[in-house]
Design an enzyme around this catalytic site. Structure first.
Site, PDB file in Angstrom:
ATOM      1  N   ASP A  74     -14.532  12.397 -37.457  1.00  5.94           N
ATOM      2  CA  ASP A  74     -13.281  11.438 -37.396  1.00  5.94           C
ATOM      3  C   ASP A  74     -13.543  10.136 -37.492  1.00  5.94           C
ATOM      4  O   ASP A  74     -14.745   9.655 -37.562  1.00  5.94           O
ATOM      5  CB  ASP A  74     -13.060  11.752 -35.785  1.00  5.94           C
ATOM      6  CG  ASP A  74     -12.287  12.935 -35.634  1.00  5.94           C
ATOM      7  OD1 ASP A  74     -12.125  13.812 -36.685  1.00  5.94           O
ATOM      8  OD2 ASP A  74     -11.753  13.136 -34.287  1.00  5.94           O
ATOM      9  N   ASP A  75     -12.892   9.309 -37.712  1.00  7.38           N
ATOM     10  CA  ASP A  75     -12.605   7.787 -37.562  1.00  7.38           C
ATOM     11  C   ASP A  75     -12.915   7.190 -39.183  1.00  7.38           C
ATOM     12  O   ASP A  75     -13.101   5.878 -38.995  1.00  7.38           O
ATOM     13  CB  ASP A  75     -13.254   7.082 -36.634  1.00  7.38           C
ATOM     14  CG  ASP A  75     -12.822   7.465 -35.236  1.00  7.38           C
ATOM     15  OD1 ASP A  75     -11.733   8.156 -35.191  1.00  7.38           O
ATOM     16  OD2 ASP A  75     -13.405   7.195 -34.398  1.00  7.38           O
ATOM     17  N   HIS A 125      -5.698  11.292 -39.421  1.00  4.15           N
ATOM     18  CA  HIS A 125      -6.270  11.155 -38.227  1.00  4.15           C
ATOM     19  C   HIS A 125      -5.376   9.843 -37.577  1.00  4.15           C
ATOM     20  O   HIS A 125      -5.833   9.107 -36.943  1.00  4.15           O
ATOM     21  CB  HIS A 125      -7.536  10.719 -38.164  1.00  4.15           C
ATOM     22  CG  HIS A 125      -8.385  10.850 -36.785  1.00  4.15           C
ATOM     23  ND1 HIS A 125      -7.887  11.734 -35.856  1.00  4.15           N
ATOM     24  CD2 HIS A 125      -9.133   9.812 -36.211  1.00  4.15           C
ATOM     25  CE1 HIS A 125      -8.632  11.576 -34.545  1.00  4.15           C
ATOM     26  NE2 HIS A 125      -9.601  10.401 -34.913  1.00  4.15           N
ATOM     27  N   HIS A 129      -4.657   4.476 -35.252  1.00  2.00           N
ATOM     28  CA  HIS A 129      -5.582   4.820 -34.264  1.00  2.00           C
ATOM     29  C   HIS A 129      -5.734   3.829 -33.020  1.00  2.00           C
ATOM     30  O   HIS A 129      -6.773   3.416 -32.705  1.00  2.00           O
ATOM     31  CB  HIS A 129      -6.987   5.210 -34.797  1.00  2.00           C
ATOM     32  CG  HIS A 129      -7.798   6.178 -34.276  1.00  2.00           C
ATOM     33  ND1 HIS A 129      -8.621   5.803 -32.836  1.00  2.00           N
ATOM     34  CD2 HIS A 129      -8.075   7.379 -34.315  1.00  2.00           C
ATOM     35  CE1 HIS A 129      -9.180   6.572 -32.347  1.00  2.00           C
ATOM     36  NE2 HIS A 129      -9.077   7.675 -33.222  1.00  2.00           N
ATOM     37  N   TYR A 167      -8.237  10.642 -30.381  1.00  2.00           N
ATOM     38  CA  TYR A 167      -8.725  10.894 -29.117  1.00  2.00           C
ATOM     39  C   TYR A 167      -8.687  12.401 -28.484  1.00  2.00           C
ATOM     40  O   TYR A 167      -9.174  12.811 -27.677  1.00  2.00           O
ATOM     41  CB  TYR A 167      -8.261   9.988 -27.834  1.00  2.00           C
ATOM     42  CG  TYR A 167      -8.315   8.543 -28.152  1.00  2.00           C
ATOM     43  CD1 TYR A 167      -9.656   7.927 -28.357  1.00  2.00           C
ATOM     44  CD2 TYR A 167      -7.324   8.086 -28.535  1.00  2.00           C
ATOM     45  CE1 TYR A 167     -10.033   6.627 -28.825  1.00  2.00           C
ATOM     46  CE2 TYR A 167      -7.602   6.376 -29.016  1.00  2.00           C
ATOM     47  CZ  TYR A 167      -8.718   5.829 -29.180  1.00  2.00           C
ATOM     48  OH  TYR A 167      -8.916   4.729 -29.388  1.00  2.00           O
ATOM     49  N   HIS A 220     -18.479  11.932 -35.402  1.00  2.00           N
ATOM     50  CA  HIS A 220     -17.693  10.637 -36.032  1.00  2.00           C
ATOM     51  C   HIS A 220     -18.691   9.945 -36.864  1.00  2.00           C
ATOM     52  O   HIS A 220     -19.895  10.163 -36.828  1.00  2.00           O
ATOM     53  CB  HIS A 220     -17.443   9.638 -34.819  1.00  2.00           C
ATOM     54  CG  HIS A 220     -16.550  10.310 -33.806  1.00  2.00           C
ATOM     55  ND1 HIS A 220     -16.884  11.367 -32.647  1.00  2.00           N
ATOM     56  CD2 HIS A 220     -15.266   9.963 -33.536  1.00  2.00           C
ATOM     57  CE1 HIS A 220     -15.809  11.406 -31.923  1.00  2.00           C
ATOM     58  NE2 HIS A 220     -14.833  10.699 -32.603  1.00  2.00           N
TER      59      HIS A 220
END
Length: 257
Positions: A74-75, A125, A129, A167, A220
């Site tokens: 993620d991210d 995503h 964010h 999250y 991540h």
């Protein structure tokens, strides 16, 4: 199955029961407080644990009859870390799935194209964010997701079907935006908490501890120790007989429209 609808019905039914009881006996005030606290705690549980399917069904694990697992990140993309991750995955010949933040794509277009060229899956995503992302209206959240789609389509020519909430938090607004946008919500079965890890070996052992068929593992791009333990994680998982695949293959779902 515990869902937002049946939880709400149970809460209302319990309140009505207490009110009916009031006609026969004195119901103490704290009985109402206990019911309210249980209700609010259940809502919090459903929001935080994406696997619960409380607000919307999320796919978080593949078949437990096949020894396939999927690594997800993620991210990203993050210029400081993502290229090193891609180098490592290429060296190990491991496909992964990257859930990208739309605002991070500008300036990192080559990294996104590299992900696809090297056999990885990319998903939505969100664009922003932000910490309070889930507290926006359904329309605001959907507009944010579409903005991320625009960025991904601009670079790759593909519109993602997979969405992972920031999250992992879900609520009625996130659920509504997910449904209205036609996304498939993707969760995980193993959350490594790699962004909070302070010890590389502890992170490795935690990631491997309950590893089983069909697991989706959450890492991540910017996890402090993620790159450091990833090769050991891959090799140990393979020694246990696991095969790495993208989440699309693991879940037998189309990743793009």
């Amino acid at each position: 199955m515990l869902t937002a609808i049946n939880t709400r019905l149970a809460f209302v039914a319990t309140l009505l029961l207490l009110l009916v009881m009031e006609t026969f006996v004195v119901v103490p005030w704290w009985a109402y407080l206990i019911v309210l606290l249980i209700y609010l705690s259940t809502l919090a549980y459903g929001s935080y644990f994406i696997q619960s399917g409380f607000y919307i069904k999320a796919l978080y694990k593949g078949s437990n009859t096949q020894n396939k697992i999927a690594i997800t990140f993620d991210d990203g993309p993050v210029q400081e870390f993502t290229p090193r991750l891609l180098d490592l995955l290429k060296a190990e010949n491991v496909p992964a799935s990257f859930f990208l933040i739309g605002k991070n794509i500008t300036g990192n277009e080559a990294l996104v194209n590299r992900m696809l060229a090297e056999g990885h899956v990319v998903g939505n995503h969100s664009y922003s964010h932000t910490y309070w992302f889930a507290m926006n209206s359904t329309n605001t959240i959907l507009a944010d997701l579409k903005q991320c789609d625009i960025e991904l389509e601009r670079v790759t020519g593909k519109r993602p079907r997979f969405f992972r909430p920031p999250y992992g938090v879900t609520n009625p607004m996130v659920a509504g935006a997910t449904r209205n946008g036609g996304y498939q919500c993707i969760g995980w079965s193993i959350r490594t908490y790699d962004t909070n890890a302070t010890d590389a070996n502890a992170l490795l052992q935690k990631s491997l501890k309950n590893l089983g068929n069909g697991d989706i593992i959450l890492f991540h791009d910017w996890g402090k120790h993620t790159i450091g333990i990833l090769s050991d994680f891959i090799r140990e998982a393979r020694s246990r007989g696991f095969q790495f695949v993208g989440v699309d293959e693991l879940l037998n779902q189309k990743a793009y429209y």
